[in-house]
Design an enzyme around this catalytic site. Structure first.
Site, mmCIF file in Angstrom:
data_model
loop_
_atom_site.group_PDB
_atom_site.id
_atom_site.type_symbol
_atom_site.label_atom_id
_atom_site.label_comp_id
_atom_site.label_asym_id
_atom_site.label_seq_id
_atom_site.Cartn_x
_atom_site.Cartn_y
_atom_site.Cartn_z
ATOM 1 C CD GLU A 261 -34.653 13.785 85.524
ATOM 2 O OE1 GLU A 261 -33.650 13.571 84.813
ATOM 3 O OE2 GLU A 261 -35.765 14.081 85.031
ATOM 4 C CG ASP B 294 -34.631 21.472 84.176
ATOM 5 O OD1 ASP B 294 -35.552 20.684 84.411
ATOM 6 O OD2 ASP B 294 -33.905 21.407 83.154
HETATM 7 O O1 FUB Z 1 -33.784 19.767 81.298
HETATM 8 C C1 FUB Z 1 -33.121 18.564 80.994
HETATM 9 C C2 FUB Z 1 -33.382 17.539 82.034
HETATM 10 O O2 FUB Z 1 -34.769 17.309 82.139
HETATM 11 C C3 FUB Z 1 -32.981 17.925 83.429
HETATM 12 O O3 FUB Z 1 -31.606 17.884 83.656
HETATM 13 C C4 FUB Z 1 -33.775 16.933 84.190
HETATM 14 O O4 FUB Z 1 -33.852 17.163 85.557
HETATM 15 C C5 FUB Z 1 -35.106 17.032 83.492
HETATM 16 O O5 FUB Z 1 -35.879 18.095 83.978
#
Ligand code: FUB
Length: 340
Positions: A239, A32
């Site tokens: 997301e 991320d």
């Molecule tokens: O790293 C945890 C979660 O996985 C992140 O918040 C999302 O965007 C995904 O990459």
């Protein structure tokens, strides 16, 4: 792992041989990545992946991260330095677990880290922390930021000096539980022709650790000007929102989650609406895909992650970087992460 290999239509050895870039660091797992140029150097704010021993579940319980390490590079081609512990969950008064994807910003010589974590009730909130240096160590505020929820904060500084906080992620990130900024456990992701959920955006107060206004839902439109449908899983927001500006237009990029794409939409205001414009990155090894886009000395770069180094373990990822080509007409060239 078998499923991941089938999705990528190939085996991991083959993909590794064709990977277009290598992990920025390999002594820890990172994911991320939010990249920024601060003080003339590149700082990357990633999640710090660990195997916390939590069982796999549909809410991402196996992503049990506990702290953050900031990476620093003199250039995108250079070595990445791990600047050490920047913030640990035990030092965040309101947070219980799952320190997920962070971002950072600077104003008036101070540095701010924005991060999601679950509180004692298991609800994701977004916290702010402050430091004198880009790499921390950061001191967290006692409470999460009022008016925030869900995951994946990203801060965009506009040319006029205003900062905007984007956030949101559905399923494990709990965004589907909110309508008009209110939580209801009965809410789920819309289905069929209903409009898809959008990320949220709010302008930050000049102090940077609180919102100056209630957050709004960001609208993503199709080519006819109609909001993307909830069942349009190849294009709808899931997301990881990110905002950058190019040729005086605003680019919202994000992950489509269960279809494993990074894609983008273009608009004329930080609040949107944005019109869907295409795919930035084809699926990587691992379920999640999450990125940032950063300009360094006139060249654009995509920071992303995959799970190749861990042999396909979806919660043990590695941050990578590759040049991003913005074409003269404003479109972004699609990248195949294993296209070399
Ligand atoms: O790293 C945890 C979660 O996985 C992140 O918040 C999302 O965007 C995904 O990459």
């Amino acid at each position: 792992q078998e499923l991941l290999q089938r999705r990528n239509g190939n085996n991991l050895e083959h993909l590794a041989a064709h990977a277009i870039s290598q992990p920025l660091v390999s002594h820890i797992y990172t994911a991320d990545p939010s990249a920024h140029v601060f003080e003339g150097r590149l700082y990357i704010y990633p999640s710090h992946d660990i195997d916390a021993g939590a069982p796999f579940d549909d809410d991402g319980g196996h992503f049990g991260m506990e702290d953050y390490h900031v990476l620093r590079m003199d250039s995108p081609q250079g070595e990445a330095t791990d600047c050490g512990l920047a913030l640990h969950v035990r030092d965040v008064p309101w947070a219980a677990k799952q320190m997920w994807a962070p971002d950072a910003a600077t104003r008036d010589g101070r540095y701010f880290l924005y991060f999601p974590a679950k509180d004692a009730q298991g609800i994701f909130r977004i916290g702010a922390a402050v430091a004198d240096r880009p790499e921390g160590p950061f001191t967290a505020d006692a409470e999460p930021m009022a008016g925030t929820y869900s995951i994946d904060p990203a801060v965009y500084r506009d040319n006029d000096g205003e900062h905007y906080l984007y956030f949101g992620g559905i399923w494990g990130g709990q965004l589907q539980k909110y309508r008009d900024n209110r939580y209801d456990v009965a809410n789920e992701e819309p289905t069929g022709a209903a409009p898809a959920l959008g990320p949220r955006v709010g302008r930050l107060h000049s102090g940077m650790t609180r919102l100056a206004e209630p957050t709004r839902e960001v609208l993503i439109l199709d080519e006819h000007g109609t909001p993307l449908r909830a069942d349009d899983h190849e294009r709808r927001f899931f997301e990881g929102p990110w905002l950058h500006r190019y040729n005086d237009r605003y680019y919202l990029s994000y992950s489509t989650g269960n279809t494993h794409l990074l894609c983008y939409a273009v608009g004329d205001s930080p609040y949107g609406p944005f019109t869907y414009a295409g795919v930035i990155l084809k699926p990587v090894v691992g379920w999640t895909t999450h990125h940032s886009i950063c300009e360094v000395e006139g060249q654009w770069y995509l920071f992303y992650h995959d799970s190749l180094l861990s042999g396909g373990v979806t919660h043990l990822r590695s941050v990578k970087c590759t040049p991003l080509h913005m074409d003269a007409d404003g479109s972004i060239r699609t990248i195949d992460p294993y296209g070399a």
